[in-house]
Every structure is written in structure tokens, then in C-alpha cells.
Design an enzyme around this catalytic site. Structure first.
Site, mmCIF file in Angstrom:
data_model
loop_
_atom_site.group_PDB
_atom_site.id
_atom_site.type_symbol
_atom_site.label_atom_id
_atom_site.label_comp_id
_atom_site.label_asym_id
_atom_site.label_seq_id
_atom_site.Cartn_x
_atom_site.Cartn_y
_atom_site.Cartn_z
ATOM 1 N N LYS A 1 0.837 -1.485 -0.610
ATOM 2 C CA LYS A 1 0.144 0.080 -0.132
ATOM 3 C C LYS A 1 0.994 1.180 -0.004
ATOM 4 C CE LYS A 1 -3.808 1.813 2.592
ATOM 5 N NZ LYS A 1 -4.746 2.047 1.183
HETATM 6 N N1 PMP Z 1 -7.415 -1.724 -2.498
HETATM 7 C C1 PMP Z 1 -7.033 -0.594 -2.596
HETATM 8 C C2 PMP Z 1 -5.959 -0.035 -3.407
HETATM 9 C C3 PMP Z 1 -7.207 0.767 -1.553
HETATM 10 O O1 PMP Z 1 -6.191 1.476 -1.061
HETATM 11 C C4 PMP Z 1 -8.287 -0.378 -0.421
HETATM 12 C C5 PMP Z 1 -7.887 0.464 0.995
HETATM 13 N N2 PMP Z 1 -7.249 0.083 1.883
HETATM 14 C C6 PMP Z 1 -8.122 -1.483 -0.214
HETATM 15 C C7 PMP Z 1 -8.260 -2.384 -1.417
HETATM 16 C C8 PMP Z 1 -9.545 -2.207 0.603
HETATM 17 O O2 PMP Z 1 -8.401 -2.316 1.612
HETATM 18 P P1 PMP Z 1 -8.927 -2.744 2.694
HETATM 19 O O3 PMP Z 1 -9.923 -3.311 3.160
HETATM 20 O O4 PMP Z 1 -7.750 -2.801 4.293
HETATM 21 O O5 PMP Z 1 -8.416 -1.499 3.682
#
Ligand code: PMP
Length: 317
Positions: free
Chosen positions: A161
Site C-alpha cells: 500500500k
Molecule cells: N484496494 C485499494 C487500492 C485500497 O486503497 C484499499 C483501501 N485500503 C483496499 C483495496 C481495501 O483494503 P482494506 O479493506 O484493507 O481497507
């Protein structure tokens, strides 16, 4: 500094101490500002019967450390200390329900692409954040397939991320908004479905729940994992597999998942209605299950909630 966007935020955690909102600033020669050299998290704290509680905090901290590892960033805290700093930030601001944004980035150093000469800096901000995709999210949002592809896994690893990844996300988002949609869906390099600009995607087909697998240039979402767990528990078949674009138009139900969007139904793709054009039965059932889990009404049977009020064990360094 104008407080228009964050009127309730008093304190921001920066490199080991809580500083006042107005003092949480950085220099323009910060490496991350020029080269996208940062990794971050998005976490939610929910109001429960026993006060505020953070949803899946250890998993978010673990993913942050994994993102940092890919980019050779050494975080100068243990995982427990990091989790403690997140809780300190929430407590300092006296929030019950909020969104938390930890950021680890390359700071002020000699200019040039080489990131290794710039120090690792850390900030943690928290603020109250409502519905990410707006109030229409209950009825389902209108999405489109983006003309922008998600980055190939051998260009930018989507499993990290990283701040730089969100330039691709911004292209997808801006195109969607300019064309009158709430969100865009990115395809991977093979042309199969990947994810939204900031959320994972699920579809329901003949009663089974299907989501693209992590090889399709997507972030392995913590909400995605929670939804798969909850679905299996109520006897729904769950499959992670390649999702061809065509299925977006013919599936029975479709929804996004993510910390910010939680579970948000999608009512149309490229103006073609999904199912009956309103949130389907499986989606509504999973929203109810998810709501129970984040609010602790299920007695936190998965151990997903970290109470904000109870200090976590700190390692003494
Ligand atoms: N994909 C992307 C590109 C994101 O930015 C997020 C948000 N963090 C998610 C998926 C979902 O991840 P999470 O459920 O861990 O927030």
C-alpha cells in the site's frame, strides 16, 4: 492553517510525539513529495458498547510493515509500539469513531531518486470520516470500467500500500468522476477485473461469492478478508479467481469492500444495471454481518476489535 477539512483534529503523531495539528508540517524537499516514496494504512475505529475499538489493528500494522519491507524501509518501531501509537493518537483526540491514517515516508535528504539517503519519517493522523462514496452508497453506487489499467505486478507491486500506487488510482478516479460515476473499476494487465481505485470488488453469481485473486494487481484488503470469513461462516461458497470483465455486467450482485467504503453495493456498471439495479440479498446479509462484527454486537467472536481505552503492552527500548 485553515481547519476547513479537519475541524475536530487536535493532535497528530509525528516521529514519536503528539504535535498540534498546525505544527504537523514537512519541508518541500521531502523525498516522498517528489518521488512517491511512502507507504501507508487506512484503519477504522468504531463505536461499540464498550467504547471505541479499532478494527483489525494488528493486521493493518502487519500490512504496513510488509509494504515498508518491499521498499526497503526500516520502521524504527516494533509492531506493538506502532499499534500503541495508533491508539495514543485516537485517545489524544478523544475520538470514539474515526478513520486513522498512518504514513511511513522518506523525509528530507539529498535530492535524487535513490531513496536510501533520506530518513524514515512516520506520521499518524485520525479524523472522523463518514461515508466515503457519499450518502447514495446505501442504494448502491454507479461504477464504470476504467480505460486505465492497474499497474503490472512487475512494475508496481499492488500488494504494497504505497503512496505512489495512488497515482494510478487517481487516474481511475478522476476519469470516473468526470464521466459522472462514483467510482472506477481497474482491469489488470490481462484485461481481467482487478479492483476499484481504493477498494476491492466482489460479485455474487449463482449464490457464490467471487473476488479476483491477489495476482490481479490488487491490494489484499483486510475488509476483503473479513467479508470472505463472514460469508463462509454463513455457508456461502467463496472463490478467489480470475474475473473476466463480462461478468461485471451479468452477475447477480456486485459490491466494493474497503476500510473507507466498508461494504458498498454497486448498482450499475457502465450504466448497465447489476441484477435488479439495487442491493441484492447476499450483499445486504453481508452488510448486516459486517456491521455486527465492527460494532462488537457479535461479542467480537473473531477477536477483530482492539479497545482504544485499554493501553497495549509497550516494548521498552
Ligand atoms: N484496494 C485499494 C487500492 C485500497 O486503497 C484499499 C483501501 N485500503 C483496499 C483495496 C481495501 O483494503 P482494506 O479493506 O484493507 O481497507
Amino acid at each position: 492553517m485553515a481547519r476547513d477539512f479537519y475541524p475536530d483534529v487536535q493532535w497528530i503523531w509525528m516521529n514519536g510525539r503528539l504535535v498540534e495539528f498546525d505544527k504537523a508540517t514537512i519541508h518541500v524537499m521531502t523525498h516522498a513529495l517528489h518521488y512517491g516514496s511512502g507507504v501507508f494504512e487506512g484503519i477504522r475505529c468504531y463505536q461499540t458498547k464498550r467504547g471505541g475499538a479499532v478494527f483489525r489493528l494488528p493486521e493493518h500494522v502487519e500490512r504496513l510493515f510488509d509494504s515498508a519491507k518491499i521498499y526497503r524501509m526500516e520502521i524504527p518501531l516494533s509492531r506493538e509500539e506502532f499499534a500503541g501509537a495508533v491508539l495514543d493518537t485516537i485517545r489524544a483526540n478523544e475520538f470514539e469513531a474515526c478513520y486513522i491514517r498512518p504514513l511511513v515516508y522518506r523525509g528530507y535528504g539529498p535530492m535524487g531518486v535513490n531513496p536510501l539517503l533520506s530518513p524514515i519519517e512516520i506520521s499518524i493522523a485520525a479524523w472522523p470520516w463518514g461515508r466515503y462514496l457519499g450518502e447514495e452508497a446505501d442504494r448502491g453506487v454507479e461504477a464504470c470500467v476504467s480505460s486505465w489499467r492497474r499497474s503490472a505486478p512487475n512494475s508496481l507491486p499492488a500488494t504494497a500500500k504505497a503512496t505512489g500506487n495512488y497515482l494510478n488510482a487517481q487516474l481511475i478516479k478522476m476519469e470516473a468522476i468526470s464521466n459522472g460515476y462514483s467510482e472506477g473499476i481497474g482491469l489488470d494487465m490481462q484485461g481481467d477485473v482487478s479492483e476499484g481505485s481504493g477498494e476491492n470488488l466482489f460479485l455474487v453469481q449463482n449464490g457464490a461469492l467471487i473476488t479476483p485473486n491477489v495476482a490481479s494487481s490488487l491490494l489484499s484488503g483486510i475488509t476483503r478478508d473479513a467479508v470472505m470469513t463472514l460469508a463462509r461462516e454463513i455457508g456461502i461458497e467463496v472463490r478467489e479467481e480470475r474475473v473476466p470483465r463480462g461478468l461485471l455486467y451479468t452477475c447477480d450482485e456486485l459490491f466494493f469492500t474497503g476500510t473507507a467504503v466498508e461494504i458498498t453495493p454497486i448498482r450499475s456498471v457502465d450504466r448497465i444495471p447489476v441484477g435488479k439495479g439495487r442491493p441484492g440479498e447476499v450483499t445486504r446479509r453481508l452488510i448486516a454481518e459486517f456491521q455486527q462484527a465492527v460494532s462488537g454486537e457479535d461479542d467480537d467472536r473473531h477477536g477483530w476489535l482492539t479497545p482504544v481505552g485499554v493501553p497495549v503492552a509497550r516494548e521498552v527500548s
